[in-house]
Design a protein around this motif. Structure first.
Motif: not given
Length: 168
Positions: A109-118
């Motif tokens: 239940r873990r994830g990685w993303k860069i919200l600013a990139e999205h």
């Protein structure tokens, strides 16, 4: 990909308020998100998932995201693709398409993303940019199949640049 509002309701859009804008009522100075839809590509499957507009797609629900890629060592790569639909007097077509990645470990239940990139990729799609860098042949094929099956007329009316980006 059409977002149909009930009759009698005003269209809702994001308001842009800055030093230069003078807000003059409902919807003035706004970005219209009604013609953009998020597509989730997970492996070789591409689906339209409107929940991704608010980071609540099926694959994102229940996931705690980090900006540190090392926090998700056993994650799988999942893509959010922003697809903007445009229109001319002749037809509607897929006008902008941008892809951004995230890594998800459903079990942990873990994830990685860069919200600013999205957000930046969403903006680029709205500006009719085409950027699918990072997508592999399998993901491009899944996305192309989804777009064609969703509305073949829109695909046929789309630019050669967009078609080539998903064919390479």
């Amino acid at each position: 990909m059409d977002n149909i509002q009930p009759e009698g309701k005003k269209q809702i859009a994001l308001n842009i308020v800055n030093a230069k804008s003078k807000h003059k009522g409902f919807g003035a100075g706004s970005i219209d998100l009604n013609n953009v839809s998020p597509v989730i590509i997970d492996g070789d499957v591409a689906v339209i998932d409107i929940g991704a507009m608010h980071a609540k797609s099926k694959v994102e629900k229940g996931i705690k995201f980090s900006m540190n890629r090392e926090d998700v060592p056993n994650g799988r790569q999942v893509w959010v693709v922003w697809v903007a639909v445009d229109r001319t007097l002749e037809a509607q077509f897929y006008g902008g398409i941008t892809a951004c990645e995230m890594w998800i470990d459903t079990e942990a239940r873990r994830g990685w993303k860069i919200l600013a990139e999205h957000v930046n990729k969403l903006d680029a799609s709205l500006k009719r940019k085409i950027d699918v860098a990072g997508l592999g042949a399998i993901e491009k094929s899944a996305l192309k199949s989804l777009l064609i099956s969703h509305n073949e007329a829109w695909w046929n009316a789309s630019s050669d640049e967009l078609k080539a980006a998903l064919t390479e």
